[in-house]
Motif scaffolding. Structure first.
Motif, short mmCIF file in Angstrom:
data_model
loop_
_atom_site.label_atom_id
_atom_site.label_comp_id
_atom_site.label_asym_id
_atom_site.label_seq_id
_atom_site.Cartn_x
_atom_site.Cartn_y
_atom_site.Cartn_z
N MET A 1 0.85 -1.19 0.00
CA MET A 1 0.00 0.00 0.00
C MET A 1 0.89 1.25 0.00
SD MET A 1 -2.94 1.16 2.73
CE MET A 1 -4.03 -0.18 2.23
N PRO A 2 1.15 1.85 -1.16
CA PRO A 2 2.03 3.03 -1.22
C PRO A 2 1.44 4.20 -0.44
CG PRO A 2 1.66 2.09 -3.40
CD PRO A 2 0.69 1.42 -2.49
N ARG A 3 2.29 4.82 0.37
CA ARG A 3 1.86 5.96 1.18
C ARG A 3 2.77 7.15 0.92
NH1 ARG A 3 2.44 2.01 5.32
NH2 ARG A 3 0.49 0.94 5.85
N LEU A 4 2.16 8.33 0.86
CA LEU A 4 2.89 9.58 0.71
C LEU A 4 2.73 10.41 1.96
CD1 LEU A 4 4.42 11.68 -1.16
CD2 LEU A 4 2.13 12.60 -1.66
N CYS A 5 3.82 10.98 2.44
CA CYS A 5 3.75 12.00 3.49
C CYS A 5 3.94 13.36 2.84
CB CYS A 5 4.82 11.78 4.55
SG CYS A 5 4.89 13.11 5.79
N ARG A 94 3.20 12.60 -10.27
CA ARG A 94 3.74 12.88 -11.60
C ARG A 94 5.27 12.69 -11.62
NH1 ARG A 94 6.23 16.98 -14.13
NH2 ARG A 94 6.12 18.33 -12.28
N LEU A 95 5.92 13.19 -10.58
CA LEU A 95 7.37 13.13 -10.54
C LEU A 95 7.89 11.71 -10.29
CD1 LEU A 95 8.01 16.37 -8.45
CD2 LEU A 95 8.62 16.02 -10.85
N MET A 96 7.20 10.95 -9.47
CA MET A 96 7.67 9.63 -9.07
C MET A 96 7.06 8.50 -9.91
SD MET A 96 9.86 10.14 -6.67
CE MET A 96 10.33 11.62 -7.57
N GLY A 97 6.01 8.80 -10.67
CA GLY A 97 5.36 7.76 -11.44
C GLY A 97 4.68 6.71 -10.58
N VAL A 98 4.17 7.13 -9.42
CA VAL A 98 3.52 6.23 -8.46
C VAL A 98 2.14 6.76 -8.13
CG1 VAL A 98 3.62 5.25 -6.12
CG2 VAL A 98 5.73 5.57 -7.43
N GLU A 99 1.15 5.88 -8.01
CA GLU A 99 -0.16 6.27 -7.50
C GLU A 99 -0.25 5.79 -6.06
OE1 GLU A 99 -4.61 4.88 -8.36
OE2 GLU A 99 -3.80 6.17 -9.96
N PHE A 100 -0.40 6.73 -5.14
CA PHE A 100 -0.42 6.40 -3.72
C PHE A 100 -1.83 5.99 -3.28
CE2 PHE A 100 3.03 9.41 -4.41
CZ PHE A 100 4.09 8.73 -3.85
N ASP A 101 -1.91 5.17 -2.27
CA ASP A 101 -3.20 4.77 -1.70
C ASP A 101 -3.60 5.67 -0.54
OD1 ASP A 101 -3.64 2.50 -3.37
OD2 ASP A 101 -2.19 1.37 -2.19
N VAL A 102 -2.61 6.10 0.23
CA VAL A 102 -2.87 6.88 1.44
C VAL A 102 -1.95 8.10 1.45
CG1 VAL A 102 -2.70 6.89 3.97
CG2 VAL A 102 -3.64 4.89 2.78
N VAL A 103 -2.51 9.24 1.85
CA VAL A 103 -1.74 10.48 1.97
C VAL A 103 -1.84 10.96 3.42
CG1 VAL A 103 -1.43 12.85 1.18
CG2 VAL A 103 -2.27 11.09 -0.41
N VAL A 104 -0.70 11.24 4.01
CA VAL A 104 -0.65 11.74 5.39
C VAL A 104 0.01 13.10 5.38
CG1 VAL A 104 0.18 11.32 7.74
CG2 VAL A 104 -0.50 9.39 6.29
N ASP A 105 -0.73 14.12 5.78
CA ASP A 105 -0.17 15.47 5.84
C ASP A 105 0.23 15.78 7.28
OD1 ASP A 105 0.19 18.13 4.33
OD2 ASP A 105 -0.83 18.70 6.19
N LEU A 106 1.49 16.15 7.46
CA LEU A 106 2.00 16.58 8.75
C LEU A 106 2.21 18.08 8.72
CD1 LEU A 106 4.71 13.84 9.48
CD2 LEU A 106 2.27 13.81 10.08
N ASP A 107 1.61 18.79 9.65
CA ASP A 107 1.78 20.24 9.69
C ASP A 107 3.12 20.56 10.34
OD1 ASP A 107 1.54 23.06 10.29
OD2 ASP A 107 -0.59 22.82 9.88
N VAL A 184 -5.00 12.38 7.64
CA VAL A 184 -4.79 11.14 6.89
C VAL A 184 -5.96 10.97 5.92
CG1 VAL A 184 -4.26 8.67 7.07
CG2 VAL A 184 -3.76 10.18 9.00
N TRP A 185 -5.62 10.68 4.67
CA TRP A 185 -6.64 10.58 3.62
C TRP A 185 -6.45 9.33 2.78
CZ3 TRP A 185 -10.42 14.27 2.61
CH2 TRP A 185 -10.28 15.52 3.24
N LYS A 186 -7.57 8.74 2.36
CA LYS A 186 -7.51 7.84 1.23
C LYS A 186 -7.33 8.70 -0.02
CE LYS A 186 -10.32 4.09 3.10
NZ LYS A 186 -11.61 3.34 3.01
N ARG A 187 -6.47 8.27 -0.90
CA ARG A 187 -6.11 9.09 -2.05
C ARG A 187 -7.32 9.58 -2.84
NH1 ARG A 187 -6.06 8.58 -7.45
NH2 ARG A 187 -4.41 9.69 -8.61
N ASN A 188 -8.19 8.67 -3.26
CA ASN A 188 -9.30 9.05 -4.12
C ASN A 188 -10.25 10.02 -3.42
OD1 ASN A 188 -8.26 7.47 -6.15
ND2 ASN A 188 -9.55 5.71 -5.70
N VAL A 189 -10.44 9.83 -2.12
CA VAL A 189 -11.30 10.75 -1.37
C VAL A 189 -10.68 12.14 -1.34
CG1 VAL A 189 -12.29 11.24 0.89
CG2 VAL A 189 -12.25 8.89 0.04
N LEU A 190 -9.38 12.21 -1.10
CA LEU A 190 -8.69 13.50 -1.07
C LEU A 190 -8.86 14.26 -2.38
CD1 LEU A 190 -6.72 15.60 0.11
CD2 LEU A 190 -4.84 14.13 -0.64
#
Length: 236
Positions: A1-5, A94-107, A184-190
């Motif tokens: 499950m690819p994740r992006l921070c 776009r830069l990494m050529g990866v579609e992430f499943d989960v995105v986590v934003d840290l302030d 924390v987001w599911k990619r498609n929902v975000l």
């Protein structure tokens, strides 16, 4: 499950000048969030979005994988945060050529979270089958008991009421202050939504001592004191 921070940190702070790169214990503020993301072991990539070359340079130095130049329209005082996270996600893919499943934003301005806070917030999303997770702390004031509003005539009243009046704070529905620490987001929902609050938004509750978001010089000094006091103590 690819994740992006994602860590979104613009320049030009009004309350605390250059707060995202201001140093605490020899590290710029943004480095604390990058370090926590790395130590969590959750992420395929850590992306920092900014309109400031100084911030992006610091992010590179402290280990961010992807540096994203934020467009001017997303870097104004009035710019909402959600489109900034969406832009960061799309550029990272776009830069990494990866579609992430989960995105986590840290302030970057909420560095008192722990690595375990990040891990638990992601676990809540992935194990509960919900769309997104926010973080918060128990509210100091309750809109059902001691939080009031003032109307156009200057009169005050409780912000929220129930059919049966609340006579003790303990009897009021649970309320929380958002602490702007972890999203924390599911990619498609975000990518599909334009609002933070959905029908199934979850909350991960953190204590007050890990919930300070730096908006003023006083906030910065308090955070600096807490980080100094924690020095040498594991945050995991």
């Amino acid at each position: 499950m690819p994740r992006l921070c994602s860590i979104c940190a613009r320049g030009g702070s009004k309350g605390v000048r250059n707060k995202n790169i201001r140093e605490i214990l020899g590290k710029p503020l943004i480095a604390y969030s990058i370090d926590q993301a790395k130590r969590s072991g959750l992420f395929d990539y850590i992306a920092v979005s900014s309109d400031s070359e100084e911030i992006l340079s610091a992010a590179r130095q402290w280990g961010a994988d992807i540096l994203i130049n934020r467009p001017e329209i997303l870097a104004t005082d009035n710019a909402a945060k959600l489109p900034v996270i969406q832009h960061c996600l799309m550029e990272a893919e776009r830069l990494m050529g990866v579609e992430f499943d989960v995105v986590v934003d840290l302030d970057a301005t909420a560095p008192l979270r722990t690595v375990n806070d990040i891990i638990a917030s992601v676990k809540l999303l992935e194990e509960s089958n919900i769309s997104n997770v926010i973080t918060g702390m128990p509210a100091r004031r309750s809109p059902y008991f001691n939080l009031v509003e003032q109307d156009e005539l200057g009169r005050v009243h409780l912000s929220k009421t129930l059919e049966v009046p609340v006579l003790r704070r303990q009897d009021a529905p649970k309320c929380f202050d958002m602490n702007a620490s972890i999203y924390v987001w599911k990619r498609n929902v975000l990518l599909e939504r334009t609002t933070l609050f959905l029908h199934d938004t979850g909350i991960y509750v953190m204590p007050e001592e890990r919930s300070i978001d730096i908006d003023s010089e006083l906030d910065f000094r308090i955070v600096e004191w807490i980080i100094n006091a924690r020095e040498g103590v594991s945050d995991e």
